[in-house]
Design a protein around this motif. Structure first.
Motif, PDB file in Angstrom:
ATOM      1  N   LEU A 185       0.851  -1.355   0.211  1.00  0.00           N
ATOM      2  CA  LEU A 185      -0.060  -0.170  -0.027  1.00  0.00           C
ATOM      3  C   LEU A 185       0.673   1.292   0.102  1.00  0.00           C
ATOM      4  CD1 LEU A 185      -2.750  -1.095   2.384  1.00  0.00           C
ATOM      5  CD2 LEU A 185      -2.914  -0.545  -0.063  1.00  0.00           C
ATOM      6  N   MET A 186       1.965   1.326   0.805  1.00  0.00           N
ATOM      7  CA  MET A 186       2.794   2.472   0.669  1.00  0.00           C
ATOM      8  C   MET A 186       3.499   2.443  -0.560  1.00  0.00           C
ATOM      9  SD  MET A 186       2.980   4.616   2.962  1.00  0.00           S
ATOM     10  CE  MET A 186       3.167   4.954   4.769  1.00  0.00           C
ATOM     11  N   THR A 187       3.585   1.539  -1.374  1.00  0.00           N
ATOM     12  CA  THR A 187       4.308   1.692  -2.829  1.00  0.00           C
ATOM     13  C   THR A 187       3.150   2.438  -3.623  1.00  0.00           C
ATOM     14  OG1 THR A 187       5.235  -0.294  -2.567  1.00  0.00           O
ATOM     15  CG2 THR A 187       5.078   0.264  -4.675  1.00  0.00           C
ATOM     16  N   VAL A 188       1.961   2.167  -3.542  1.00  0.00           N
ATOM     17  CA  VAL A 188       0.976   2.814  -4.200  1.00  0.00           C
ATOM     18  C   VAL A 188       0.899   4.314  -3.858  1.00  0.00           C
ATOM     19  CG1 VAL A 188      -1.595   3.326  -4.509  1.00  0.00           C
ATOM     20  CG2 VAL A 188      -0.615   0.735  -4.471  1.00  0.00           C
ATOM     21  N   ALA A 189       1.032   4.535  -2.380  1.00  0.00           N
ATOM     22  CA  ALA A 189       1.012   6.104  -1.956  1.00  0.00           C
ATOM     23  C   ALA A 189       2.315   6.812  -2.661  1.00  0.00           C
ATOM     24  CB  ALA A 189       0.947   5.883  -0.565  1.00  0.00           C
ATOM     25  N   LEU A 190       3.602   6.136  -2.547  1.00  0.00           N
ATOM     26  CA  LEU A 190       4.617   6.731  -3.252  1.00  0.00           C
ATOM     27  C   LEU A 190       4.362   7.069  -4.676  1.00  0.00           C
ATOM     28  CD1 LEU A 190       7.494   7.300  -2.907  1.00  0.00           C
ATOM     29  CD2 LEU A 190       8.148   4.879  -3.546  1.00  0.00           C
ATOM     30  N   LEU A 191       3.974   6.268  -5.258  1.00  0.00           N
ATOM     31  CA  LEU A 191       3.719   6.502  -6.654  1.00  0.00           C
ATOM     32  C   LEU A 191       2.670   7.592  -7.005  1.00  0.00           C
ATOM     33  CD1 LEU A 191       3.183   2.937  -8.203  1.00  0.00           C
ATOM     34  CD2 LEU A 191       5.309   4.549  -8.456  1.00  0.00           C
ATOM     35  N   ALA A 192       1.527   7.921  -6.071  1.00  0.00           N
ATOM     36  CA  ALA A 192       0.920   8.725  -6.061  1.00  0.00           C
ATOM     37  C   ALA A 192       1.391  10.160  -5.595  1.00  0.00           C
ATOM     38  CB  ALA A 192      -0.515   8.710  -5.161  1.00  0.00           C
ATOM     39  N   THR A 193       2.225   9.987  -4.603  1.00  0.00           N
ATOM     40  CA  THR A 193       3.117  11.425  -4.236  1.00  0.00           C
ATOM     41  C   THR A 193       4.022  11.941  -5.347  1.00  0.00           C
ATOM     42  OG1 THR A 193       3.080  10.733  -1.986  1.00  0.00           O
ATOM     43  CG2 THR A 193       4.518  12.164  -2.473  1.00  0.00           C
TER      44      THR A 193
END
Length: 430
Positions: A185-193
């Motif tokens: 999930l944090m990888t997804v958040a990283l991409l969004a950022t």
């Protein structure tokens, strides 16, 4: 004969902007905040499972909270130094990368010591992310200062609510599952950022490593921070140790702490602003902390009664939600320093309390009995009320500053920026 001039009609009040109408960049950071805060409650449902599978005592397992939060607290002191040199966006990205790496490594660990160490690295990443994310949301959000804080606390509450549910579901399969889940999930958040958050201009003045500690010389900020340390001692005593006397499996613990997290979310977003409008900031904080202490005393008295213990833990979320929103607003308004510096100083002090409390609870329970940690937690909150009372004038000033900024925000974003700049320039130490 001329008729007297009729008084000019008073201008209609500006409509209050919705805190949920925000630019995409704000939503990207808020989403990452949800995932980040999931890490706080994620391990709750799997604490007993880790204890059983890795043959560790409850006090050893609570070090998962201690290493995470103490490192996070100390690392808060460097967040401003890093952000003022590489920029807010790259600081967010660095924090997210560290969380992804260390949460995945925690899932691969074969010992409690290994998990504790990887949780420390996770805490470093979380410090870089959390302190910077609040500053980014406040800077980029529309809808006024209060709206930005409400959005931030909504993300916190949602993350805390979802964390135990995800931890329980994945932990039912394996205690390693929640750690891998956060990494994904944090990888997804990283991409969004990376894709949605625009680089912000670096501050004109670079923050030094000592700025957060120097900021604590300001009486108002120091009082709010010490109050938060005491409050977090009670908060994390409940969060970190209450799962053990409940004697539930991972799914059941996940549901209990999801109910608790929902109370945090609802009262962060809806309850806190309503209570502040009705009672004012100071009276709301005094009453809320007093009621939270009462709930922890109930836990201490009925820790052997599972239905009462579960109910009291869920109800505690009400008071945690209210306190989180109002205290964060007060800190940002009372500190006559840059907001990233204020956030770092405040986070350093309060997370020290949160980090030490779970381990102390385990030690107290092993040396005395299971009631003692919660009695100490409730007494710590009462001490926090006494400390807060010494800064009553600072609370009044914080509420006045907040009202002025929100009034300017209703007239246009530029007015809000000018008011904020004036407030920062004219703030004086108490």
């Amino acid at each position: 004969m001329t008729s007297p001039a009729s008084p000019a009609p008073s201008p209609a009040p500006s409509p209050v902007p919705s805190p949920f109408r925000q630019p995409k960049a704000v939503w990207a950071v808020a989403f990452a905040c949800v995932i980040s805060f999931m890490g706080i409650g994620l391990v709750d449902p799997i604490l007993p499972a880790i204890s059983a599978d890795l043959h560790a005592s409850p006090s050893q397992v609570t070090l998962l909270f201690t290493s995470y939060l103490v490192v996070m607290a100390v690392a808060m002191l460097i967040t401003g130094w890093v952000s003022s040199r590489i920029g807010a966006k790259w600081t967010l990205i660095a924090g997210l990368v560290l969380i992804v790496v260390f949460s995945a490594l925690a899932g691969t660990s074969g010992s409690v010591g290994g998990i504790i160490g990887f949780r420390a690295g996770w805490g470093l990443g979380n410090a870089l992310f959390v302190a910077t994310s609040l500053a980014v949301i406040v800077a980029a959000a529309s809808g006024g200062f209060s709206g930005a804080i409400i959005l931030y606390e909504a993300a916190l509450g949602l993350g805390i609510a979802i964390g135990p549910l995800l931890g329980g579901a994945l932990g039912h399969i394996s205690w390693r599952g929640p750690f891998y889940g956060v990494a994904v999930l944090m990888t997804v958040a990283l991409l969004a950022t990376v894709l949605l958050v625009r680089p912000q201009p670096k501050p004109a003045r670079r923050t030094s490593l000592l700025d957060p500690l120097k900021a604590l010389r300001h009486r108002g900020l120091l009082i709010m921070s010490l109050t938060a340390l005491c409050y977090n001692w009670g908060f994390f005593t409940v969060l970190g140790y209450a799962p053990f006397p409940m004697e539930l499996d991972a799914i059941q613990l996940g549901l209990v702490f999801t109910g608790w997290g929902l109370m945090v979310a609802i009262f962060s977003v809806a309850g806190a602003p309503w209570l502040q409008r009705r009672l004012g900031l100071a009276r709301t904080l005094y009453g809320n902390l007093a009621l939270f202490a009462v709930v922890i005393f109930v836990i201490a008295a009925f820790v052997d009664n599972r239905p009462v213990l579960i109910t009291a833990v869920i109800v505690a979320g009400v008071f945690i939600g209210v306190n989180n929103t109002l205290t964060t607003q007060a800190v940002m308004m009372v500190a006559p320093v840059e907001r990233p510096v204020a956030s770092a100083a405040y986070g350093f002090v309060r997370f020290i309390g949160g980090g030490l409390a779970p381990f102390a609870a385990g030690q107290l329970a092993e040396h005395f009995n299971v009631h003692v940690p919660f009695v100490i937690g409730a007494c710590a909150i009462l001490v926090g009320i006494a400390i807060l009372a010494t800064g009553h004038r600072d609370l009044v000033r914080a509420e006045s500053n907040q009202a002025q900024l929100d009034a300017h925000a209703g007239q246009g974003e530029r007015d809000a920026e000018l008011a904020e700049a004036a407030e920062a320039a004219t703030g004086t130490p108490s």
